[in-house]
Design a protein around this motif. Structure first.
Motif, mmCIF file in Angstrom:
data_model
loop_
_atom_site.group_PDB
_atom_site.id
_atom_site.type_symbol
_atom_site.label_atom_id
_atom_site.label_comp_id
_atom_site.label_asym_id
_atom_site.label_seq_id
_atom_site.Cartn_x
_atom_site.Cartn_y
_atom_site.Cartn_z
ATOM 1 N N TYR A 160 0.807 -1.220 0.000
ATOM 2 C CA TYR A 160 0.000 0.000 0.000
ATOM 3 C C TYR A 160 0.843 1.274 0.000
ATOM 4 O O TYR A 160 0.299 2.371 0.143
ATOM 5 C CB TYR A 160 -0.985 -0.014 1.175
ATOM 6 C CG TYR A 160 -2.029 -1.089 0.992
ATOM 7 C CD1 TYR A 160 -3.131 -0.883 0.169
ATOM 8 C CD2 TYR A 160 -1.881 -2.333 1.591
ATOM 9 C CE1 TYR A 160 -4.077 -1.876 -0.028
ATOM 10 C CE2 TYR A 160 -2.823 -3.343 1.398
ATOM 11 C CZ TYR A 160 -3.911 -3.105 0.586
ATOM 12 O OH TYR A 160 -4.845 -4.093 0.385
ATOM 13 N N ASN A 161 2.150 1.103 -0.167
ATOM 14 C CA ASN A 161 3.056 2.249 -0.292
ATOM 15 C C ASN A 161 2.870 3.250 0.854
ATOM 16 O O ASN A 161 2.701 4.447 0.629
ATOM 17 C CB ASN A 161 2.858 2.926 -1.658
ATOM 18 C CG ASN A 161 4.014 3.813 -2.014
ATOM 19 O OD1 ASN A 161 5.150 3.566 -1.619
ATOM 20 N ND2 ASN A 161 3.735 4.870 -2.760
ATOM 21 N N ILE A 162 2.917 2.726 2.059
ATOM 22 C CA ILE A 162 2.723 3.568 3.244
ATOM 23 C C ILE A 162 4.062 4.195 3.633
ATOM 24 O O ILE A 162 5.055 3.486 3.782
ATOM 25 C CB ILE A 162 2.160 2.730 4.415
ATOM 26 C CG1 ILE A 162 0.833 2.089 4.008
ATOM 27 C CG2 ILE A 162 1.984 3.610 5.655
ATOM 28 C CD1 ILE A 162 0.303 1.076 4.999
ATOM 29 N N PRO A 163 4.095 5.512 3.785
ATOM 30 C CA PRO A 163 5.350 6.171 4.161
ATOM 31 C C PRO A 163 5.892 5.647 5.492
ATOM 32 O O PRO A 163 5.161 5.555 6.484
ATOM 33 C CB PRO A 163 4.971 7.648 4.270
ATOM 34 C CG PRO A 163 3.771 7.788 3.371
ATOM 35 C CD PRO A 163 3.020 6.488 3.531
ATOM 36 N N HIS A 164 7.150 5.321 5.501
ATOM 37 C CA HIS A 164 7.801 4.754 6.687
ATOM 38 C C HIS A 164 7.832 5.730 7.855
ATOM 39 O O HIS A 164 7.827 5.319 9.012
ATOM 40 C CB HIS A 164 9.223 4.317 6.349
ATOM 41 C CG HIS A 164 9.273 3.276 5.287
ATOM 42 N ND1 HIS A 164 10.452 2.811 4.768
ATOM 43 C CD2 HIS A 164 8.293 2.582 4.630
ATOM 44 C CE1 HIS A 164 10.214 1.897 3.845
ATOM 45 N NE2 HIS A 164 8.913 1.754 3.740
ATOM 46 N N ARG A 165 7.854 7.017 7.557
ATOM 47 C CA ARG A 165 7.973 8.023 8.617
ATOM 48 C C ARG A 165 6.810 7.942 9.606
ATOM 49 O O ARG A 165 6.980 8.269 10.782
ATOM 50 C CB ARG A 165 8.096 9.421 8.028
ATOM 51 C CG ARG A 165 6.831 9.986 7.443
ATOM 52 C CD ARG A 165 7.038 11.403 6.886
ATOM 53 N NE ARG A 165 5.805 11.929 6.374
ATOM 54 C CZ ARG A 165 5.328 11.700 5.155
ATOM 55 N NH1 ARG A 165 6.015 10.952 4.316
ATOM 56 N NH2 ARG A 165 4.183 12.229 4.769
ATOM 57 N N TYR A 166 5.644 7.496 9.156
ATOM 58 C CA TYR A 166 4.504 7.393 10.074
ATOM 59 C C TYR A 166 4.819 6.474 11.250
ATOM 60 O O TYR A 166 4.433 6.748 12.386
ATOM 61 C CB TYR A 166 3.259 6.875 9.366
ATOM 62 C CG TYR A 166 2.686 7.777 8.308
ATOM 63 C CD1 TYR A 166 2.840 9.165 8.347
ATOM 64 C CD2 TYR A 166 1.961 7.253 7.252
ATOM 65 C CE1 TYR A 166 2.294 9.980 7.363
ATOM 66 C CE2 TYR A 166 1.410 8.061 6.271
ATOM 67 C CZ TYR A 166 1.573 9.420 6.333
ATOM 68 O OH TYR A 166 1.022 10.213 5.368
#
Length: 148
Positions: free
Chosen positions: A93-99
């Motif tokens: 789902y291409n979730i940003p790692h920074r979260y």
């Protein structure tokens, strides 16, 4: 799916079913792949939050979890049953790692008693422990809001 990945998703579903209370039932409205993804994210974040809420909690377990996060985001797992499904979900789902780093930063701040002094401090804390959850799930569920 590989059997390790199947087992990881099964573990995440069990965590969500037993720990998410009513929140879990909202996942049931989603198609199976998105439901599994929500369970994987929930299981990751639940464990993160649990590390900061344990009696006598300290930074060490959270820093180990942060290191496990970094390895998992590279596809390397340390044996924690959540991580294969978590990695698959983040990648799919291409979730940003920074979260996920923001979340760990937020729950880490719970380890030391403090008084929030400014609206900016309150905003930052709420962003780290709540908003990143919503931002993460938007990548899975997709945004259905439309401006008129």
């Amino acid at each position: 799916m590989s059997s390790d990945l199947d087992r990881s998703y099964a573990h995440c579903r069990a965590v969500a079913r037993h720990r998410a209370k009513n929140f879990y039932y909202s996942f049931l409205l989603l198609p199976r792949p998105k439901r599994d993804a929500m369970c994987a994210i929930y299981a990751f974040m639940r464990y993160c939050d649990d590390l900061s809420d344990e009696p006598g909690a300290s930074r060490e377990p959270l820093e180990r979890w942060r290191a496990a996060l970094d390895r998992a985001l590279r596809g390397q797992y340390d044996g924690h049953p959540t991580l294969p499904a978590f990695h698959d979900t983040v990648k799919r789902y291409n979730i940003p790692h920074r979260y996920f780093h923001e979340m760990i930063d937020g729950v880490s701040s719970d380890l030391e008693p403090r008084r929030i002094q400014t609206l900016d401090e309150l905003y930052r804390y709420c962003y780290q422990v709540a908003s990143v959850v919503g931002l993460t799930t938007i990548h899975i569920s997709g945004s259905t809001l439309r401006m008129r």
